[in-house]
Scaffold this active site. Sequence first.
Site, PDB file in Angstrom:
ATOM      1  N   HIS A   1      34.877   6.493  92.271  1.00  0.00           N
ATOM      2  CA  HIS A   1      36.052   6.609  91.239  1.00  0.00           C
ATOM      3  C   HIS A   1      35.084   7.383  89.935  1.00  0.00           C
ATOM      4  CE1 HIS A   1      38.242   3.445  93.381  1.00  0.00           C
ATOM      5  NE2 HIS A   1      39.351   3.702  92.288  1.00  0.00           N
TER       6      HIS A   1
ATOM      7  N   GLU B   1      44.942  12.535 102.391  1.00  0.00           N
ATOM      8  CA  GLU B   1      44.007  13.788 100.854  1.00  0.00           C
ATOM      9  C   GLU B   1      44.318  15.310 101.828  1.00  0.00           C
ATOM     10  OE1 GLU B   1      43.098  11.063 100.980  1.00  0.00           O
ATOM     11  OE2 GLU B   1      43.241  10.144  98.458  1.00  0.00           O
TER      12      GLU B   1
ATOM     13  N   PHE C   1      37.677  10.777  96.079  1.00  0.00           N
ATOM     14  CA  PHE C   1      38.497  10.696  97.064  1.00  0.00           C
ATOM     15  C   PHE C   1      38.751  12.427  97.850  1.00  0.00           C
ATOM     16  CE2 PHE C   1      40.083   6.813  94.734  1.00  0.00           C
ATOM     17  CZ  PHE C   1      39.359   5.865  95.367  1.00  0.00           C
TER      18      PHE C   1
ATOM     19  N   GLU D   1      49.452  11.749  95.298  1.00  0.00           N
ATOM     20  CA  GLU D   1      49.911  10.177  95.005  1.00  0.00           C
ATOM     21  C   GLU D   1      50.028   9.926  93.683  1.00  0.00           C
ATOM     22  OE1 GLU D   1      45.965   8.631  97.112  1.00  0.00           O
ATOM     23  OE2 GLU D   1      45.763  10.225  98.311  1.00  0.00           O
TER      24      GLU D   1
ATOM     25  N   ASP E   1      38.637  11.509  91.627  1.00  0.00           N
ATOM     26  CA  ASP E   1      36.826  12.251  92.238  1.00  0.00           C
ATOM     27  C   ASP E   1      36.096  12.256  93.606  1.00  0.00           C
ATOM     28  OD1 ASP E   1      35.465  10.346  91.448  1.00  0.00           O
ATOM     29  OD2 ASP E   1      35.570  11.546  89.974  1.00  0.00           O
TER      30      ASP E   1
HETATM   31  C1  LIG Z   1      41.045   8.088 100.488  1.00  0.00           C
HETATM   32  C2  LIG Z   1      41.006   7.595  98.933  1.00  0.00           C
HETATM   33  N1  LIG Z   1      42.195   8.215  98.821  1.00  0.00           N
HETATM   34  C3  LIG Z   1      42.988   6.984  97.532  1.00  0.00           C
HETATM   35  C4  LIG Z   1      42.615   5.973  96.930  1.00  0.00           C
HETATM   36  C5  LIG Z   1      43.261   5.631  95.663  1.00  0.00           C
HETATM   37  N2  LIG Z   1      43.711   4.112  95.829  1.00  0.00           N
HETATM   38  C6  LIG Z   1      43.360   2.830  95.235  1.00  0.00           C
HETATM   39  S1  LIG Z   1      44.498   2.065  96.186  1.00  0.00           S
HETATM   40  C7  LIG Z   1      45.346   2.918  97.050  1.00  0.00           C
HETATM   41  C8  LIG Z   1      47.111   2.261  97.244  1.00  0.00           C
HETATM   42  C9  LIG Z   1      46.801   1.885  98.347  1.00  0.00           C
HETATM   43  O1  LIG Z   1      47.596   1.370  99.281  1.00  0.00           O
HETATM   44  P1  LIG Z   1      47.613   0.509 100.299  1.00  0.00           P
HETATM   45  O2  LIG Z   1      46.996   1.224 101.629  1.00  0.00           O
HETATM   46  O3  LIG Z   1      49.560  -0.063 100.968  1.00  0.00           O
HETATM   47  O4  LIG Z   1      46.879  -1.155 100.332  1.00  0.00           O
HETATM   48  P2  LIG Z   1      47.064  -1.858  98.838  1.00  0.00           P
HETATM   49  O5  LIG Z   1      46.659  -2.131  97.776  1.00  0.00           O
HETATM   50  O6  LIG Z   1      48.499  -2.130  98.484  1.00  0.00           O
HETATM   51  O7  LIG Z   1      46.876  -3.065  99.374  1.00  0.00           O
HETATM   52  C10 LIG Z   1      45.101   4.255  96.283  1.00  0.00           C
HETATM   53  C11 LIG Z   1      46.189   5.532  96.730  1.00  0.00           C
HETATM   54  C12 LIG Z   1      41.113   5.693  97.437  1.00  0.00           C
HETATM   55  N3  LIG Z   1      40.741   4.598  97.154  1.00  0.00           N
HETATM   56  N4  LIG Z   1      41.448   6.382  98.826  1.00  0.00           N
END
Ligand SMILES: Cc1ncc(C[n+]2csc(CCOP(=O)(O)OP(=O)(O)O)c2C)c(N)n1
Lengths: 324, 324, 383, 383
Positions: free
Chosen positions: A129, A60, A86, A29, A84
């Site tokens: 995190h 993931e 995630f 990602e 970690d």
């Molecule tokens: C399972 C998981 N993978 C990765 C992350 C890291 N992460 C936090 S926010 C995000 C993007 C989320 O995008 P979206 O669902 O569109 O929500 P937005 O932040 O745009 O409101 C990621 C990849 C996470 N929090 N949880």
Amino acid sequence: MTTMSMVKALNSGLRTVLEREPKALIMGEDVGRLGGVFRVTDGLEKDFGSDRVIDTPLAESGIIGTAIGLALRGYRPICEIQFDGFVYPAFDQLVSQLAKMPNRSGGRVRLPVVVRIPFGGGIGAIEHHSESPEAYFAHTAGLKVVACSNPNDAHWMIQQAAASDDPVIFFEPKRRYQAKAEVDTEKSSLGLHDAATVRSGSDATVIAYGPTVDVALHAAAAAAEEGRDLEVIDLRSLSPIDWEPLEASVRRTGRAVVVHEAPGSHGIGAEVAARLTEQCFYSLEAPVLRVTGYDVPYPASRLEEDYLPNLDRVLDAVDRSFEY
Amino acid sequence: MTTMSMVKALNSGLRTVLEREPKALIMGEDVGRLGGVFRVTDGLEKDFGSDRVIDTPLAESGIIGTAIGLALRGYRPICEIQFDGFVYPAFDQLVSQLAKMPNRSGGRVRLPVVVRIPFGGGIGAIEHHSESPEAYFAHTAGLKVVACSNPNDAHWMIQQAAASDDPVIFFEPKRRYQAKAEVDTEKSSLGLHDAATVRSGSDATVIAYGPTVDVALHAAAAAAEEGRDLEVIDLRSLSPIDWEPLEASVRRTGRAVVVHEAPGSHGIGAEVAARLTEQCFYSLEAPVLRVTGYDVPYPASRLEEDYLPNLDRVLDAVDRSFEY
Amino acid sequence: MGDQPRPAKKTAKNRRKSASANEPEFVQLLNPGGQRVDHPDYALDLSDEEYRGLYRDLVITRELDAQGTALQRQGQLGLWPSLLGQEAAQVGSGRALREQDTVFPAYRELGVQWCRGIDLLSSFALFRGVDLGGRDVAADRFHMYSIVIASQTLHAAGYAMGVAKDGAVGSDEGEAVVVYHGDGATSEGDFNEALIWAGVFNAPLVLFCQNNQYAISETNARQFLVPPSQRAAGFGVPGILVDGNDVLATYAVTKSALDRARHGEGPSLIEAYTYRMQPHTTSDDATRYRDEAELDQWRAKDPILRYRTWLEAEGLAGGDYFAEIDAEADREVRKLRDRVISLTDPEVSEMFDSVYAEPVPQLAAQRAEAVAFRASLDEGSES
Amino acid sequence: MGDQPRPAKKTAKNRRKSASANEPEFVQLLNPGGQRVDHPDYALDLSDEEYRGLYRDLVITRELDAQGTALQRQGQLGLWPSLLGQEAAQVGSGRALREQDTVFPAYRELGVQWCRGIDLLSSFALFRGVDLGGRDVAADRFHMYSIVIASQTLHAAGYAMGVAKDGAVGSDEGEAVVVYHGDGATSEGDFNEALIWAGVFNAPLVLFCQNNQYAISETNARQFLVPPSQRAAGFGVPGILVDGNDVLATYAVTKSALDRARHGEGPSLIEAYTYRMQPHTTSDDATRYRDEAELDQWRAKDPILRYRTWLEAEGLAGGDYFAEIDAEADREVRKLRDRVISLTDPEVSEMFDSVYAEPVPQLAAQRAEAVAFRASLDEGSES
Ligand SMILES: Cc1ncc(C[n+]2csc(CCOP(=O)(O)OP(=O)(O)O)c2C)c(N)n1
Ligand SMILES: Cc1ncc(C[n+]2csc(CCOP(=O)(O)OP(=O)(O)O)c2C)c(N)n1
Ligand SMILES: [Mg+2]
Ligand SMILES: [Mg+2]
């Protein structure tokens, strides 16, 4: 020799991999245009194209599952799990597929997949995190698990992991990402699964990996002022563990303390203690002691200094060891 | 006192839970009409309705995730994971949500969810049907983890687990499912997290749980013939571990052997060995030894007898202990 | 009788006629009565030999599968997941594959394996417990059986991404990838992620869902409100529902989806509507959750019977041919049976030797221990 | 001006007019220019007070959120995920909720939380790092923030199953459940499983997707070929696409979906098409992956500006009212700011006290150790 941060060292290591190994891919990602949230893959998409440095959907299990498929097709994926905490949605693909498929195939299939996981606490982050999930993977037969603790190791170990034909879970201590140190860009003297004695000493052995190596070294420096000579060993590889230097050290010092951030119960330290006791029973003057995170979910960041093993807790444990 | 199999004992325990606790639910794959692939929930859907005994979609993350939601609504779900090897798709919901949410809430939210997992090998099954994933959960702060080894414990422990306000991962040794033994249907003398000394002895302590308790008891019987008096302790609870009886026993015997099916490295035995050595250092005549599965994926069934700890390997370890 | 396409005889009249109350609207080319029906999107152009070949595959698949059940009952296998009733879905799709295509099976795809011309012994070895199903998957272009439901859909998606990366799509010679899974599998996160991946990366993947109405004891009603063939569109992936008991239809539909994939036009999903005539596996007791009446309904839709009826009516084959095939099936079964029974137990060392490509010292020590231990037992029992 | 419905003035002409090339076909009741447009399925019947209230919510939400960013920059918070640009999606949906409804947020839902009338301090405490976001979620009917993407969609589905089990649906007083998630979240297995569960169990759930065009740096193109509002139908769940920058449309659409749910008619999914005007969080550098031109396009669609224009044109509010709201927002911000800054660090013991309901001896020992250790350090630093 050049001085650089661990992030830069990993970045240059990955760049070398992409240059030399046409089948190597980077996927995860935000690893592309953004260069990863820690910038470990900074500039790689630009230079190697989005076909080799792949921004994936946010899933993931999909990352690891498709990496397995790509490996079956002859590719050598290097996956990034963003933090970690995630990695767990990918757990089935990691422990039931990535770990077991080569064995399932009777060795006919090899899965040269690297899974990079920034891990550990100390960065003031919110929940999920700051996790230390390494014991889950070290307990999983079929995976190899390593953790780098400094830029030079990061630079070389990522290349060695990418060159390995076995799946490697590659832990990067995120609170050490920015600390700079010397990197020998010419050659590496250690193999991927070698432990390293990072400070020699004769009174007790302190065993650490990833983020706690630095803690152990600071503790050893402080102990030296009090006249105690600590040996510090960086495990580097958590599965397999390079037992020989550990056993040799403990046979000399008679005392050992293991230090990690993950909760103590059923953590890496338990295996290290159990095995060293088996192998060095007559040499031990005291039980192998553990300095670890507590058996609680990683706390709110304002409490993390209390949760994390630190210099004082390590020295305390060394003192306790000498009380036996 | 009545004699019954573990399957029947679990079934009657679950029946009691459903009768007494209106908020209790059973959910999982094939738990309804079929009564579960092992028939542990046989007849319950018929008697309590498909609103309380719920056949779910085939998705383990969904099972645990919705169970959490149901618990947030005041229900007390008892989930069945069909086989040990199929719990991994639910890993994130288990370790990041079920385990952590009560703590996240500052104790305002409680998640009384039980996750039943038939585990272990010895039944001649194909891959993923003989796993011992208990160490993953025991290492996870926020979960409680137990394993029953006999019908009486099964009958009572499932009721105690269902009554607990904490999430409980409940391991059932599937190769002991059909063995019959006495069940005291009146009362239980042990708490959910108590260890039990299932055979007293003075020469060495054998520590086991789930399927290996029977192995340990057989080993003790064989050792007795050779004049060696082994104490056997059934851990019953893997998190928390009831250390007191273990430590007391080892202080008496000076020797301990831990037995489990899971791979040895970073398994439950490592924690038991590490901690007992810490607590009983001066009492130990030998290191705590481990008899476990090898550090390989669970093998094809024709090799499982070679993989699994058995009477001979336990006696071997006892002998080795006496060699110190 | 030449090798021209064999159209249905009474196009307008037959079309959809077969759909009874409990049958969805699906692509059908041969109804349960054995009559050809036309479909505007799916023509068929097989040689007589090929038409006969499909019958042979159906019969041999059924017999080999029955032998799996028999061997399990005789204690020669630990388990057998029968495909009885699903022969047309497997043979139709299996024969639509071209040499260069790659298959990711679940655990019930003996018929596909047969069509690929791969030694079937590996599947029996797996269920006998002498190994974990290892084969030379690269040479076979048929991957290992996958037990963890839906996990293989992601492997196939990744593999197909690799095919696209290799530039091995875009022409008639392009490679396609097909992954088999069940109706129950559609509930797993992995399956849905595979749809996303395949869609976003335009992978040459065909997801072939054998909707055999059951996930062990659970009916479709517990897995979805809307069938998988309709779910796919929501992921930007075309979905097709086909009569899974009609070997001609499954062949035609799969061929078209594979061709789409190999030409770089992206993934699609096929739902083959069929029925599992046996219990889930030999360990299952299906009488607990379904009744004879339901089985009878499906017996009337038997995939082999209808095909045989049509072959006879067309004059493509008759009693002699059928007898010949029965005899061949018998020979195949006996050959396989003998080989299965003579499969010997593996060496203890095999448990250790394939875990890693690069050896681990600790495992070497454990291997030595296990080998010595077994040797001591064997000695003990010899003396 | 009374409290009658306020229809769009030039129905036929305005309808769909606003859809520019890069806008999908969505439900819109107020175009970027501030003109009311009609939609056949969604009427609106709010009082003048309610219309004004929405403006108040929009402005206060924006200001409180801006304060989050400011506090982070000043070192008072560790992180802040801004909702700038998404106010209409949150306020419209948040105000459509009824007292008895329950919310499962992701981590950016400050505006919804505001509409629920819950103390916002908890969200700031979470990002300050003094706790993990705990609140009395049962009383608030607003669950904790959920960081693991999509995990909360299953919790909400389960909770909604529980609502149905309780018989708390089927009338105007029925309870509905709404879960917020992002566009990126739709790729996770959990999200898709939640659709399956909600569908199969006919749960009173509304999945509210704020499609803010980004998952950190990744655009929609990396998550799906077909937008979430269209995916839902493949799961038997109605999907609706709405202009997420139009507070009237998000209100109307959410109200209708919630009413559906509370009457026992099952789940639905709303995709609110909007834009994240700030970086992903204060840790992100959005200049690496998007440009000013794109931001400018979305500035022109600002949800507050258009609403204010309409209120003025309708004579519902004017300069005085707007100034009053600005002043109120200012007061709210200052009040909250003071409280955030005075949030003190937690006690060491708090790390241990909530892990289990039923205490664990080993943890008590560790707690004592940690408390003693901190005390010794504090003593050390005092002396
Ligand atoms: C399972 C998981 N993978 C990765 C992350 C890291 N992460 C936090 S926010 C995000 C993007 C989320 O995008 P979206 O669902 O569109 O929500 P937005 O932040 O745009 O409101 C990621 C990849 C996470 N929090 N949880
Ligand atoms: C992840 C996972 N969960 C549970 C199981 C146990 N299990 C084996 S087969 C099966 C049903 C599968 O149904 P379906 O996908 O329809 O395939 P079919 O067996 O009908 O061919 C289940 C629940 C499993 N193998 N993997
Ligand atoms: Mg099925
Ligand atoms: Mg987004």
